[in-house]
Write a protein that holds these residues in place. Structure first.
Motif, PDB file in Angstrom:
ATOM      1  N   LEU A  83       0.826  -1.204   0.000  1.00  0.00           N
ATOM      2  CA  LEU A  83       0.000   0.000   0.000  1.00  0.00           C
ATOM      3  C   LEU A  83       0.863   1.257   0.000  1.00  0.00           C
ATOM      4  O   LEU A  83       0.559   2.247  -0.675  1.00  0.00           O
ATOM      5  CB  LEU A  83      -0.923  -0.005   1.221  1.00  0.00           C
ATOM      6  CG  LEU A  83      -2.031  -1.051   1.203  1.00  0.00           C
ATOM      7  CD1 LEU A  83      -2.688  -1.155   2.582  1.00  0.00           C
ATOM      8  CD2 LEU A  83      -3.077  -0.725   0.141  1.00  0.00           C
ATOM      9  N   LEU A  84       1.952   1.217   0.764  1.00  0.00           N
ATOM     10  CA  LEU A  84       2.860   2.364   0.827  1.00  0.00           C
ATOM     11  C   LEU A  84       3.457   2.660  -0.538  1.00  0.00           C
ATOM     12  O   LEU A  84       3.465   3.815  -0.995  1.00  0.00           O
ATOM     13  CB  LEU A  84       3.977   2.088   1.841  1.00  0.00           C
ATOM     14  CG  LEU A  84       5.093   3.130   1.918  1.00  0.00           C
ATOM     15  CD1 LEU A  84       4.577   4.403   2.559  1.00  0.00           C
ATOM     16  CD2 LEU A  84       6.288   2.586   2.692  1.00  0.00           C
TER      17      LEU A  84
ATOM     18  N   ALA B 187       0.433  20.751  -3.862  1.00  0.00           N
ATOM     19  CA  ALA B 187       0.113  19.562  -4.657  1.00  0.00           C
ATOM     20  C   ALA B 187      -1.324  19.123  -4.477  1.00  0.00           C
ATOM     21  O   ALA B 187      -1.729  18.110  -5.007  1.00  0.00           O
ATOM     22  CB  ALA B 187       1.061  18.416  -4.285  1.00  0.00           C
ATOM     23  N   ALA B 188      -2.115  19.878  -3.720  1.00  0.00           N
ATOM     24  CA  ALA B 188      -3.461  19.434  -3.394  1.00  0.00           C
ATOM     25  C   ALA B 188      -4.345  19.258  -4.614  1.00  0.00           C
ATOM     26  O   ALA B 188      -5.284  18.475  -4.600  1.00  0.00           O
ATOM     27  CB  ALA B 188      -4.120  20.430  -2.426  1.00  0.00           C
ATOM     28  N   GLY B 189      -4.075  19.990  -5.703  1.00  0.00           N
ATOM     29  CA  GLY B 189      -4.928  19.888  -6.875  1.00  0.00           C
ATOM     30  C   GLY B 189      -4.641  18.691  -7.737  1.00  0.00           C
ATOM     31  O   GLY B 189      -5.340  18.474  -8.720  1.00  0.00           O
ATOM     32  N   ALA B 190      -3.618  17.928  -7.446  1.00  0.00           N
ATOM     33  CA  ALA B 190      -3.236  16.801  -8.294  1.00  0.00           C
ATOM     34  C   ALA B 190      -3.371  15.471  -7.571  1.00  0.00           C
ATOM     35  O   ALA B 190      -2.634  14.539  -7.830  1.00  0.00           O
ATOM     36  CB  ALA B 190      -1.801  16.985  -8.779  1.00  0.00           C
ATOM     37  N   LEU B 191      -4.319  15.376  -6.650  1.00  0.00           N
ATOM     38  CA  LEU B 191      -4.465  14.161  -5.870  1.00  0.00           C
ATOM     39  C   LEU B 191      -5.012  13.015  -6.707  1.00  0.00           C
ATOM     40  O   LEU B 191      -5.905  13.203  -7.537  1.00  0.00           O
ATOM     41  CB  LEU B 191      -5.393  14.404  -4.672  1.00  0.00           C
ATOM     42  CG  LEU B 191      -4.864  15.328  -3.580  1.00  0.00           C
ATOM     43  CD1 LEU B 191      -5.888  15.453  -2.468  1.00  0.00           C
ATOM     44  CD2 LEU B 191      -3.548  14.820  -3.041  1.00  0.00           C
ATOM     45  N   ASP B 192      -4.495  11.830  -6.495  1.00  0.00           N
ATOM     46  CA  ASP B 192      -4.969  10.619  -7.143  1.00  0.00           C
ATOM     47  C   ASP B 192      -5.778   9.834  -6.112  1.00  0.00           C
ATOM     48  O   ASP B 192      -5.275   9.520  -5.025  1.00  0.00           O
ATOM     49  CB  ASP B 192      -3.770   9.793  -7.627  1.00  0.00           C
ATOM     50  CG  ASP B 192      -4.188   8.488  -8.260  1.00  0.00           C
ATOM     51  OD1 ASP B 192      -4.380   8.453  -9.479  1.00  0.00           O
ATOM     52  OD2 ASP B 192      -4.320   7.491  -7.508  1.00  0.00           O
ATOM     53  N   VAL B 193      -7.026   9.500  -6.422  1.00  0.00           N
ATOM     54  CA  VAL B 193      -7.919   8.884  -5.442  1.00  0.00           C
ATOM     55  C   VAL B 193      -7.372   7.538  -4.970  1.00  0.00           C
ATOM     56  O   VAL B 193      -7.351   7.237  -3.770  1.00  0.00           O
ATOM     57  CB  VAL B 193      -9.335   8.712  -6.033  1.00  0.00           C
ATOM     58  CG1 VAL B 193     -10.226   7.941  -5.068  1.00  0.00           C
ATOM     59  CG2 VAL B 193      -9.942  10.072  -6.342  1.00  0.00           C
ATOM     60  N   VAL B 194      -6.908   6.715  -5.898  1.00  0.00           N
ATOM     61  CA  VAL B 194      -6.369   5.406  -5.523  1.00  0.00           C
ATOM     62  C   VAL B 194      -5.143   5.573  -4.631  1.00  0.00           C
ATOM     63  O   VAL B 194      -4.970   4.863  -3.634  1.00  0.00           O
ATOM     64  CB  VAL B 194      -6.024   4.586  -6.777  1.00  0.00           C
ATOM     65  CG1 VAL B 194      -5.318   3.274  -6.393  1.00  0.00           C
ATOM     66  CG2 VAL B 194      -7.284   4.280  -7.576  1.00  0.00           C
ATOM     67  N   GLY B 195      -4.291   6.537  -4.972  1.00  0.00           N
ATOM     68  CA  GLY B 195      -3.104   6.774  -4.165  1.00  0.00           C
ATOM     69  C   GLY B 195      -3.449   7.232  -2.762  1.00  0.00           C
ATOM     70  O   GLY B 195      -2.840   6.796  -1.780  1.00  0.00           O
ATOM     71  N   VAL B 196      -4.449   8.122  -2.647  1.00  0.00           N
ATOM     72  CA  VAL B 196      -4.867   8.610  -1.335  1.00  0.00           C
ATOM     73  C   VAL B 196      -5.447   7.472  -0.497  1.00  0.00           C
ATOM     74  O   VAL B 196      -5.122   7.320   0.693  1.00  0.00           O
ATOM     75  CB  VAL B 196      -5.895   9.749  -1.478  1.00  0.00           C
ATOM     76  CG1 VAL B 196      -6.511  10.089  -0.130  1.00  0.00           C
ATOM     77  CG2 VAL B 196      -5.241  10.979  -2.084  1.00  0.00           C
ATOM     78  N   LEU B 197      -6.311   6.650  -1.095  1.00  0.00           N
ATOM     79  CA  LEU B 197      -6.899   5.524  -0.367  1.00  0.00           C
ATOM     80  C   LEU B 197      -5.832   4.535   0.065  1.00  0.00           C
ATOM     81  O   LEU B 197      -5.884   3.981   1.172  1.00  0.00           O
ATOM     82  CB  LEU B 197      -7.953   4.829  -1.232  1.00  0.00           C
ATOM     83  CG  LEU B 197      -9.228   5.636  -1.512  1.00  0.00           C
ATOM     84  CD1 LEU B 197     -10.142   4.852  -2.451  1.00  0.00           C
ATOM     85  CD2 LEU B 197      -9.954   5.963  -0.217  1.00  0.00           C
ATOM     86  N   ALA B 198      -4.842   4.299  -0.801  1.00  0.00           N
ATOM     87  CA  ALA B 198      -3.754   3.388  -0.444  1.00  0.00           C
ATOM     88  C   ALA B 198      -2.946   3.945   0.723  1.00  0.00           C
ATOM     89  O   ALA B 198      -2.553   3.203   1.634  1.00  0.00           O
ATOM     90  CB  ALA B 198      -2.849   3.149  -1.652  1.00  0.00           C
ATOM     91  N   ALA B 199      -2.699   5.256   0.722  1.00  0.00           N
ATOM     92  CA  ALA B 199      -1.943   5.878   1.818  1.00  0.00           C
ATOM     93  C   ALA B 199      -2.710   5.788   3.129  1.00  0.00           C
ATOM     94  O   ALA B 199      -2.134   5.494   4.180  1.00  0.00           O
ATOM     95  CB  ALA B 199      -1.637   7.333   1.475  1.00  0.00           C
ATOM     96  N   LEU B 200      -4.026   6.030   3.092  1.00  0.00           N
ATOM     97  CA  LEU B 200      -4.841   5.923   4.302  1.00  0.00           C
ATOM     98  C   LEU B 200      -4.854   4.489   4.820  1.00  0.00           C
ATOM     99  O   LEU B 200      -4.747   4.240   6.024  1.00  0.00           O
ATOM    100  CB  LEU B 200      -6.263   6.392   4.018  1.00  0.00           C
ATOM    101  CG  LEU B 200      -6.468   7.906   3.872  1.00  0.00           C
ATOM    102  CD1 LEU B 200      -7.881   8.204   3.393  1.00  0.00           C
ATOM    103  CD2 LEU B 200      -6.183   8.616   5.190  1.00  0.00           C
TER     104      LEU B 200
END
Length: 317
Positions: free
Chosen positions: A78-79, A136-149
């Motif tokens: 995930l990381l 960088a807030a405007g370029a967030l990737d949803v899958v990447g954010v969920l994986a980080a959480l």
């Protein structure tokens, strides 16, 4: 002074992890998060296992597998997935909610009800870290954010369970680290080959990157981390976590030419201040900060055996 030294040594782990993102993007093959997690965990686990010369016994086979899955087997893929899909230290920024996860889990699993200070400190830490990557807030990737959480939740659970279970009588932090890295690596291996296929061709840069991740960034860093969990409270340890994204930002500035704005510098100051406050002793209704819970399977005497001596079977965890 001994406690301060423990905090400083434990802090080296998240500082090292803060370099993971730069190494991943600059040195390693693209789009291979599972293989990267495997190469980071399994070689390090086997090396430490050879040094420790101790295998789990009884119920600890199951406990080692659970901790290995949470701290390594799920956390690493995930990381790296988040690191590949998010810019710079953004993956660590999203994961900065980890201290809040640990505060909540400590209430459930350790009987330590959240204090106002710990919750506010966690919020300030997350806010400060978010300011570091505000641009960088405007370029967030949803899958990447969920994986980080999900990676933050996995390691937070593993941290609290590591504190709750302690380690077997006579077993040091080196062996506990070896068990978890090996178990986690073995869990990642079949998934890596099933999803990503055969290993990629590696050049000198990639080999050097993987060696750094396996040895300094994993074997040594995780030994320091689990050693710290044995001597500090789970909350104190997890509040060292913001040092990872702060390090990532500094590395991005120093090595990758990424600029740091005044807002980002202010965020770094807030996050670092929260890290310092998180190390201050505080009494909770369930336990005294800095003291082991009564259900731990190790004693203060065993904790004092945590050394780097690798001449016997029961050495550093």
């Amino acid at each position: 002074m001994n406690r301060a030294a423990t905090v400083l040594l434990t802090a080296l782990a998240p500082v090292s992890w803060g370099t993971t993102y730069a190494v991943t993007t600059e040195f390693l093959p693209a789009d291979r998060p599972l293989f990267t997690g495997l190469m980071r965990a399994l070689p390090a686990g086997l090396v430490l296992l050879a040094l420790a010369r101790v295998l789990p016994r009884g119920i600890w086979w199951g406990k080692a597998a659970v901790l290995g899955a949470l701290n390594i087997g799920a956390f690493f893929p995930l990381l790296f997935l988040s690191a590949y899909r998010l810019p710079g230290g953004m993956a660590a920024v999203v994961g900065s909610v980890g201290p809040l996860f640990v505060v909540g889990l400590s209430a459930v699993l350790l009987g330590q009800r959240p204090t106002t200070r710990s919750v506010l400190t966690g919020v300030v830490a997350a806010f400060g870290v978010s300011l570091v990557v505000l641009k960088a807030a405007g370029a967030l990737d949803v899958v990447g954010v969920l994986a980080a959480l999900a990676s933050a939740a996995s390691m937070s659970t593993g941290t609290v369970l590591t504190k709750r279970w302690g380690r077997p009588e006579g077993v040091g932090p080196l062996a506990l680290t070896a068990w978890q890295l090996t178990a986690g690596g073995l869990l990642i291996a079949p998934l890596a080959f099933l999803v990503e296929g055969a290993p990629p061709a590696l050049d000198g840069r990639a080999i050097g990157g993987y060696l750094y991740l396996a040895l300094a960034n994993t074997a040594v860093a995780y030994w320091l981390w689990f050693r710290g969990i044995g001597r500090l409270t789970a909350t104190q340890v997890t509040f060292l976590g913001p040092l990872s994204p702060l390090t990532a930002a500094v590395v991005g500035w120093a090595a990758l030419g990424q600029a740091l704005t005044p807002v980002q510098l202010a965020g770094m100051a807030l996050a670092f201040g929260a890290t310092v406050v998180g190390q201050l002793r505080q009494r909770t209704p369930g336990a005294t900060a800095g003291a082991p819970i009564q259900t731990f399977s190790f004693t203060e005497k065993n904790a004092r055996k945590d050394s780097m001596d690798v001449t016997g079977p029961a050495l550093r965890r």
